[in-house]
Design a protein around this motif. Structure first.
Motif, PDB file in Angstrom:
ATOM      1  N   ASN A  59       0.866  -1.245   0.205  1.00 31.04           N
ATOM      2  CA  ASN A  59      -0.187   0.001  -0.022  1.00 31.04           C
ATOM      3  C   ASN A  59       0.890   1.289   0.052  1.00 31.04           C
ATOM      4  N   SER A  95      -9.282  -0.894   5.458  1.00 26.15           N
ATOM      5  CA  SER A  95      -7.979  -1.207   5.793  1.00 26.15           C
ATOM      6  C   SER A  95      -7.666  -1.052   7.435  1.00 26.15           C
ATOM      7  N   TYR A 135     -12.558  -1.496  -1.259  1.00 28.06           N
ATOM      8  CA  TYR A 135     -11.269  -2.176  -1.231  1.00 28.06           C
ATOM      9  C   TYR A 135     -11.144  -2.944  -2.515  1.00 28.06           C
ATOM     10  N   GLN A 181      -3.793  -4.797   3.529  1.00 23.23           N
ATOM     11  CA  GLN A 181      -4.486  -3.434   2.597  1.00 23.23           C
ATOM     12  C   GLN A 181      -4.755  -4.421   1.286  1.00 23.23           C
TER      13      GLN A 181
END
Ligand code: G6P
Length: 503
Positions: free
Chosen positions: A19, A96, A121, A148
């Motif tokens: 991420n 997340s 997501y 994530q």
């Protein structure tokens, strides 16, 4: 293990997907932009690995990264993935860090489940998978990281079946009783199973994941192996039903405890500038007999409240005095728009104010509270100045601060008080291991640390240093990538018809 990491005309042979990028773009007060090292253990661990290996790093460049394009950072080719303001709110802050983060940390804070967070997501994971697919050479090794991006391995396998895909989870993986709360639990498990190797911090995390696979999908698992039916035999994702006895793909789910670049921390600690700074810090703190030190992202998993409670009571009991003891608490700002984090900050700052008001004297603050991030040199100077390091996490995948403290103490001095709920406690058994919920026990351990004879301090520190030196981050990545190369070689020989696993 041999791995070419060069870029070919068609892409990179080695690609990291996380991420965060190693650097984060931030807007300063005057409107100009700077690049800063990104926060957290993931970047601390992965940066030296990438420096050495080269290749591409696919990730988000932070809140102020609009319009940033690909660039070279040392030996790493940076591939920024953009996130809109809505996606930052729904995917990053929401799913997340307000769904998965609390759920995976044993629901210390209650997780929130929102369908629109999940939708974001999925969208963002698809974007990361597409970006990784676009920069990877044929047959490249792609290493996806952390909670994530748990759908990326599965998405990537669909887009690019030629790739070798690894996944490493930097945070704990929860017991099935908790994981099963997640409305999208099957999709997450299926996403992760797209990898050839799934790495976890502790054996218990890997075992929790294998159990979730058995319970939700009904697949066979044996030790660290999971036998995933080939695509056409997988059945319904929601019921998990599949045709038993068909051909399978073997996925490895195993612990690979992460570490730090031991040598670079020790080198910094040995530098005369850093040592002079450590002496200066002691002086600026009024040369107390004992400096207690805590450094964490300001996160409810870190047990900062428990630490302050224990220390406050020691002051109240008269077992320590602000004239000769001080606690330095660095709390670096984190996820400040998530409500639980805001509340935590308020509580911590109220508590620090109370302790200082009740027990501080002029020139002697009981707690030196610093709400900043610091450059590594300053951190190392603080580690050197600290007599006792307090790591009191309620749940932590690893906790690299504990390992950094040990790496810097080439003088074989200093005492580490370490929570048994941090992954680091598996490696650092010579620390004073504590249960942070047991405030009486924590108080006694802090006193034991303060009063520990030099000989015992040396004995414990020497043994912990050997452990971290022998198991540094280069060893971690080597072990993971070796397993990955091995399991992909096995997959290829199966594809050539040498042996197809069946269940
Ligand atoms: C932990 C996580 C990382 C994360 C870091 C910082 O170490 O495992 O994935 O990047 O915290 O958190 P942030 O939300 O600022 O990225």
């Amino acid at each position: 293990m041999t791995l070419t990491t060069e870029a070919t005309s068609e892409g990179f042979e080695f690609v990291v997907v996380a991420n965060r990028l190693p650097v984060d773009r931030a807007r300063q007060e005057d409107g100009s932009f700077i690049w800063r090292t990104s926060p957290g253990g993931l970047v601390t661990a992965l940066s030296p690995v990438m420096e050495q290996m080269g290749g591409a790093w696919v990730g988000w460049a932070g809140e102020d990264s609009e319009g940033v394009t690909e660039f070279q950072h040392g030996s790493t080719h940076i591939v920024p993935v953009p996130l809109s303001a809505d996606e930052v709110e729904l995917y990053y802050e929401g799913f997340s860090n307000d769904t998965l983060w609390p759920l995976y940390h044993d629901v210390i804070a209650p997780p929130t489940y929102h369908r629109e967070w999940w939708d974001a997501y999925v969208t963002v994971n698809e974007r990361f998978a597409a970006a990784a697919a676009a920069v990877s050479a044929h047959g490249a090794t792609v290493w996806v990281h952390d909670y994530q991006l748990q759908l990326v391995p599965g998405l990537l396998r669909e887009l690019r079946p030629d790739l070798i895909i690894g996944f490493f989870n930097h945070i704990p993986f929860p017991a099935y009783g908790l994981f099963s709360q997640l409305p999208w639990r099957n999709q997450i498990v299926k996403g992760l199973l797209g990898a050839d190797v799934i790495g976890f911090q502790r054996t218990a995390d890997a075992a929790n994941f294998s159990r979730a696979v058995r319970r939700l999908m009904g697949y066979e698992t044996k030790g660290t192996s999971i036998y995933v039916p080939l695509e056409s035999d997988q059945g319904d994702m929601n019921t998990g039903g599949y045709r038993k006895g068909g051909p399978t793909r073997r996925v490895l789910a195993k612990h690979f405890p992460i570490s730090i670049d031991f040598q670079s921390f020790e080198e910094l600690a040995r530098s005369p500038e850093v040592q002079a700074r450590a002496a200066q810090i002691r002086e600026e703190l009024g040369s107390p007999t004992t400096i207690l030190f805590g450094v964490d992202r300001l996160d409810y998993t870190k047990g900062i409240r428990h630490r302050l409670k224990a220390y406050g009571e020691l002051l109240e009991d008269g077992r320590v005095k602000a004239e000769d003891t001080t606690l330095v608490q660095v709390a670096s700002p984190s996820r400040e728009r998530v409500e639980t984090y805001r509340q935590l900050r308020d509580e911590i700052e109220l508590t620090v104010g109370r302790i200082n008001g009740d027990y501080g004297t002029i020139g002697h603050a009981a707690v030196n509270y610093l709400h900043h991030g610091y450059p590594r040199e300053e951190m190392v100077a603080l580690y050197l100045a600290a007599d006792v390091m307090l790591v009191t996490a309620l749940r932590d995948g690893m906790n690299l601060v504990a390992k950094e403290y040990v790496a810097t103490r080439f003088d074989n001095d200093g005492v580490l008080v370490l929570s048994e709920f941090a992954g680091a406690s598996d490696d650092l058994k010579q620390a004073l291991l504590i249960n942070p919920h047991d405030i009486a026990g924590l108080k006694d351990s802090i006193m034991e640390a303060i009063n520990m004879p030099a000989r015992e301090r040396g004995r414990r520190m020497r043994s912990m240093r050997k452990r971290v030196r022998d198991n540094d981050v280069a060893r971690w990545s080597h072990d993971f990538l070796t397993e990955l190369a091995r399991s992909s070689a096995a997959r290829h020989s199966e594809a050539l018809g040498h042996s197809v696993g069946t269940i």
